[in-house]
Scaffold this motif. Sequence first.
Motif, mmCIF file in Angstrom:
data_model
loop_
_atom_site.group_PDB
_atom_site.id
_atom_site.type_symbol
_atom_site.label_atom_id
_atom_site.label_comp_id
_atom_site.label_asym_id
_atom_site.label_seq_id
_atom_site.Cartn_x
_atom_site.Cartn_y
_atom_site.Cartn_z
ATOM 1 N N LEU A 326 0.842 -1.192 0.000
ATOM 2 C CA LEU A 326 0.000 0.000 0.000
ATOM 3 C C LEU A 326 0.881 1.248 0.000
ATOM 4 C CD1 LEU A 326 -2.666 -1.158 2.597
ATOM 5 C CD2 LEU A 326 -3.108 -0.654 0.185
ATOM 6 N N TYR A 327 0.654 2.098 -0.964
ATOM 7 C CA TYR A 327 1.428 3.335 -1.088
ATOM 8 C C TYR A 327 0.696 4.453 -0.341
ATOM 9 C CZ TYR A 327 3.588 7.415 -3.349
ATOM 10 O OH TYR A 327 4.231 8.609 -3.600
ATOM 11 N N LYS A 328 1.433 5.122 0.558
ATOM 12 C CA LYS A 328 0.908 6.262 1.318
ATOM 13 C C LYS A 328 -0.415 5.947 2.028
ATOM 14 C CE LYS A 328 3.250 10.092 -0.986
ATOM 15 N NZ LYS A 328 4.021 10.502 0.192
ATOM 16 N N ALA A 329 -0.419 4.812 2.743
ATOM 17 C CA ALA A 329 -1.519 4.513 3.654
ATOM 18 C C ALA A 329 -1.328 5.341 4.930
ATOM 19 C CB ALA A 329 -1.542 3.022 3.982
ATOM 20 N N ALA A 330 -2.315 5.294 5.810
ATOM 21 C CA ALA A 330 -2.178 5.942 7.119
ATOM 22 C C ALA A 330 -2.100 4.852 8.177
ATOM 23 C CB ALA A 330 -3.360 6.872 7.383
ATOM 24 N N TYR A 331 -1.385 5.154 9.272
ATOM 25 C CA TYR A 331 -1.133 4.156 10.314
ATOM 26 C C TYR A 331 -1.510 4.742 11.670
ATOM 27 C CZ TYR A 331 1.781 2.618 6.415
ATOM 28 O OH TYR A 331 2.237 2.261 5.178
ATOM 29 N N VAL A 332 -2.232 3.959 12.469
ATOM 30 C CA VAL A 332 -2.682 4.447 13.764
ATOM 31 C C VAL A 332 -2.939 3.242 14.672
ATOM 32 C CG1 VAL A 332 -5.145 4.450 13.144
ATOM 33 C CG2 VAL A 332 -4.312 6.068 14.867
ATOM 34 N N CYS A 333 -2.868 3.432 15.984
ATOM 35 C CA CYS A 333 -3.210 2.341 16.892
ATOM 36 C C CYS A 333 -4.243 2.808 17.903
ATOM 37 C CB CYS A 333 -1.979 1.777 17.592
ATOM 38 S SG CYS A 333 -1.215 2.876 18.787
ATOM 39 N N ILE A 334 -5.105 1.880 18.291
ATOM 40 C CA ILE A 334 -6.123 2.142 19.295
ATOM 41 C C ILE A 334 -6.498 0.801 19.927
ATOM 42 C CG2 ILE A 334 -7.970 2.001 17.582
ATOM 43 C CD1 ILE A 334 -9.559 4.024 19.171
ATOM 44 N N HIS A 335 -6.644 0.780 21.259
ATOM 45 C CA HIS A 335 -6.987 -0.442 21.994
ATOM 46 C C HIS A 335 -5.989 -1.562 21.709
ATOM 47 C CE1 HIS A 335 -10.628 1.728 22.741
ATOM 48 N NE2 HIS A 335 -11.105 1.560 21.535
ATOM 49 N N SER A 336 -4.709 -1.207 21.622
ATOM 50 C CA SER A 336 -3.630 -2.180 21.400
ATOM 51 C C SER A 336 -3.762 -2.911 20.067
ATOM 52 C CB SER A 336 -3.583 -3.205 22.548
ATOM 53 O OG SER A 336 -3.406 -2.559 23.783
ATOM 54 N N ILE A 337 -4.418 -2.286 19.110
ATOM 55 C CA ILE A 337 -4.549 -2.855 17.761
ATOM 56 C C ILE A 337 -3.997 -1.842 16.755
ATOM 57 C CG2 ILE A 337 -6.181 -3.640 15.986
ATOM 58 C CD1 ILE A 337 -8.027 -4.511 18.276
ATOM 59 N N LEU A 338 -3.193 -2.337 15.824
ATOM 60 C CA LEU A 338 -2.614 -1.495 14.780
ATOM 61 C C LEU A 338 -3.568 -1.457 13.588
ATOM 62 C CD1 LEU A 338 1.078 -1.716 13.607
ATOM 63 C CD2 LEU A 338 -0.757 -1.476 11.968
ATOM 64 N N TYR A 339 -3.851 -0.251 13.102
ATOM 65 C CA TYR A 339 -4.722 -0.074 11.941
ATOM 66 C C TYR A 339 -3.908 0.500 10.775
ATOM 67 C CZ TYR A 339 -8.906 -0.613 14.895
ATOM 68 O OH TYR A 339 -9.887 -1.092 15.739
ATOM 69 N N VAL A 340 -4.042 -0.118 9.615
ATOM 70 C CA VAL A 340 -3.501 0.426 8.370
ATOM 71 C C VAL A 340 -4.707 0.837 7.531
ATOM 72 C CG1 VAL A 340 -2.124 -0.003 6.319
ATOM 73 C CG2 VAL A 340 -1.448 -1.000 8.504
ATOM 74 N N VAL A 341 -4.819 2.136 7.286
ATOM 75 C CA VAL A 341 -6.056 2.705 6.751
ATOM 76 C C VAL A 341 -5.816 3.239 5.332
ATOM 77 C CG1 VAL A 341 -7.889 4.388 7.179
ATOM 78 C CG2 VAL A 341 -6.681 3.373 9.109
ATOM 79 N N GLY A 342 -6.621 2.741 4.373
ATOM 80 C CA GLY A 342 -6.579 3.258 3.006
ATOM 81 C C GLY A 342 -5.252 3.042 2.312
ATOM 82 N N GLY A 343 -4.914 3.969 1.416
ATOM 83 C CA GLY A 343 -3.677 3.875 0.648
ATOM 84 C C GLY A 343 -3.963 3.587 -0.815
ATOM 85 N N LEU A 344 -2.887 3.513 -1.581
ATOM 86 C CA LEU A 344 -2.975 3.239 -3.013
ATOM 87 C C LEU A 344 -2.395 1.849 -3.246
ATOM 88 C CD1 LEU A 344 -3.827 4.882 -5.597
ATOM 89 C CD2 LEU A 344 -1.389 5.344 -5.903
ATOM 90 N N SER A 345 -3.241 0.916 -3.681
ATOM 91 C CA SER A 345 -2.748 -0.441 -3.969
ATOM 92 C C SER A 345 -2.307 -0.497 -5.421
ATOM 93 C CB SER A 345 -3.839 -1.478 -3.701
ATOM 94 O OG SER A 345 -4.986 -1.211 -4.459
ATOM 95 N N LEU A 346 -1.025 -0.779 -5.630
ATOM 96 C CA LEU A 346 -0.429 -0.708 -6.966
ATOM 97 C C LEU A 346 -0.563 -2.028 -7.704
ATOM 98 C CD1 LEU A 346 2.813 1.252 -6.035
ATOM 99 C CD2 LEU A 346 0.761 2.170 -7.109
ATOM 100 N N ASN A 347 -0.936 -1.946 -8.967
ATOM 101 C CA ASN A 347 -0.976 -3.107 -9.849
ATOM 102 C C ASN A 347 0.362 -3.158 -10.595
ATOM 103 O OD1 ASN A 347 -1.354 -4.810 -12.177
ATOM 104 N ND2 ASN A 347 -3.568 -4.650 -11.819
ATOM 105 N N VAL A 348 1.176 -4.146 -10.251
ATOM 106 C CA VAL A 348 2.526 -4.224 -10.810
ATOM 107 C C VAL A 348 2.486 -4.384 -12.328
ATOM 108 C CG1 VAL A 348 4.693 -5.528 -10.796
ATOM 109 C CG2 VAL A 348 3.415 -5.207 -8.666
ATOM 110 N N ALA A 349 1.528 -5.150 -12.833
ATOM 111 C CA ALA A 349 1.466 -5.426 -14.274
ATOM 112 C C ALA A 349 1.141 -4.163 -15.072
ATOM 113 C CB ALA A 349 0.417 -6.508 -14.544
ATOM 114 N N SER A 350 0.126 -3.414 -14.610
ATOM 115 C CA SER A 350 -0.300 -2.230 -15.368
ATOM 116 C C SER A 350 0.399 -0.956 -14.941
ATOM 117 C CB SER A 350 -1.807 -2.047 -15.216
ATOM 118 O OG SER A 350 -2.143 -1.737 -13.864
ATOM 119 N N GLY A 351 0.971 -0.988 -13.732
ATOM 120 C CA GLY A 351 1.621 0.216 -13.213
ATOM 121 C C GLY A 351 0.642 1.223 -12.659
ATOM 122 N N GLU A 352 -0.644 0.890 -12.643
ATOM 123 C CA GLU A 352 -1.649 1.798 -12.119
ATOM 124 C C GLU A 352 -2.047 1.376 -10.709
ATOM 125 O OE1 GLU A 352 -4.917 2.093 -14.758
ATOM 126 O OE2 GLU A 352 -3.732 2.880 -16.434
ATOM 127 N N GLY A 353 -2.630 2.344 -9.995
ATOM 128 C CA GLY A 353 -3.013 2.061 -8.619
ATOM 129 C C GLY A 353 -4.485 2.322 -8.387
#
Length: 587
Positions: A326-353
């Motif tokens: 994930l490119y430029k996701a956001a990271y945060v924790c709450i209640h001892s759980i790590l959250y990775v929120v959103g981001g740009l998922s890159l398609n290696v074959a097409s080069g698009e996200g």
Amino acid sequence: MTLHPLSKTLEVFPFKDPELSSHMLSQLNSLRNDGILTDVLLCADNTEIPCHRNVLVSSSPYFRAMFCSNFVESTQGRVNLKGVSANVLRGIVDYVYTGAITINMDMVLPLMQAASMLHYGRLFQACSTFLQAQLSPDNCLSMIRLSEILHCDSLKEKAKEMAVRSFSDVAASEEFCELSLPELMCYLEDDRLCAEEEQVFETLLAWIHHDPFSRRGAIHDLFKKVRLRYIHPTYIFQFIANDPLVQSSSLCSEIIDSVRRLMLSVSAKCGSELKPLWTTPRRYTCRESLVVVGGRKNNEQTSREALLYDERTQRWQWLAKLPLRLYKAAYVCIHSILYVVGGLSLNVASGEGAVSATVYTLSLKTNQWRTAKPMLEPRYAHQSVSYLHFIFVLGGIGVDKQISTSVERYNSMFNRWEAMSPLPTAVLHPAVAANDQRVYVFGGEDSMQNPVREIQVYHISRNLWSRLETRTVKNVCAPAAVIDDKIYIIGGYTRRMIAYDTKANRFVKCENLRERRMHHSATVINNKLYVTGGRFLNGHDIIEDSDCFECYDPKSDAWSSRGSLPYKLFDHGSLPLICLSNRPNTP
């Protein structure tokens, strides 16, 4: 002829023979074995052991009182020691004459009892040391009972330490269910207890259900030992609040209602009736550990790695990998759980996200990634911050590739995302922090990459924004972190670090970073600021990636190195997660 001595005459020569005492003891033992000069027989189980009164008197206050006072034994040639077996008596006499004895499981308890009766303190402690070496989760409760019978504090403390350190195993035993209420209360209020608070609650329920008729009345006293503040709201309101035993107690229900009111009020301050329970600190075994996740690794590709830093060994441990890059996701924790929120998922074959609204979570308890409720809007290059039981997501770039002003909030109490008032000014890469019912957004840059010199303040309870223009703010790609009502803004294409005092509404200058830093990450652990990775401008104004790992202490206003990351990294997350350890901290 006069003789001149080569050296001064030795006037005094202090001499101490280091072998005399052991040699004398050896000779006395030889005399005993040959029956020479022995003057008393110690008897047990029809066995007679010849001894020297003076040796016995010198070795024990018990024998000193017996032979040097007006007791009848002082004139007797035979002394019968009741309650001591012949085998144990032989071992003790050998110990008296040689200082050595072999302790094993068959004889340790009668030997310990005899050592206590005859006042051989060091032998008693040697038996305690032997039993401490045998401690395990299976026998530590029995050892505690034994230590109380023998009045052995050292064994009791070690056995209790084993019980709290291995609480999960001990709590599952039949013996644990037989504890008295005061004994169970003592465990549940112990700060060294190695258990999550959910398990503490489940343990007290199991104890009550073992004998519900006589124990159900203890639910309120036991429930007060559960540190509700550190339990996920879903668990509190779906499981604890609906438990029949909790519902049967009006006092327990009042505590649950107070917690609910506190969370709904969006306030960190609680009423007087809840305060003693809510302000209880975490147990010593719950440690804040640094976790580094995601980002751009070695300037090659977006990383799926998640690392945990072990403060004791000063080494990095690899956790489960993120499900995708994930490119430029956001990271945060709450209640001892790590959250990775959103981001740009890159398609290696097409080069698009594809811009993502997906939320991934990681708990150190399971070390497995799961998907959580997705955001309302897909976004990347956004900011995320936690406050109480909320996660706030601010701005970023949406599917239209425009800088967004939208703000949404995840409410962990109800497991839902909700749209909030939008940002007054759309900014990318600001420094964001939450403190005292407010979210602060410092600086950043606009769509033309010009720095935005203002502070945007969101009032959580009122769902309103306000703005404050200031020339002090000029940060881009800089993280922010809170320590004691001060929000530290660390770098951002500069070496400068400033702290915004939220109470005094003013900025304070801090010790500079070593390089001009950006795209790095920062978090607070034990009131110290930890900064990881990023990019920096070297002396030739060339941008380089960094693997640096540094710590800032606000008390001394000084930076120190913590070594380096396993690889160069930027645009990553750096977060404090609670890690349960069976090696307790000192209070």
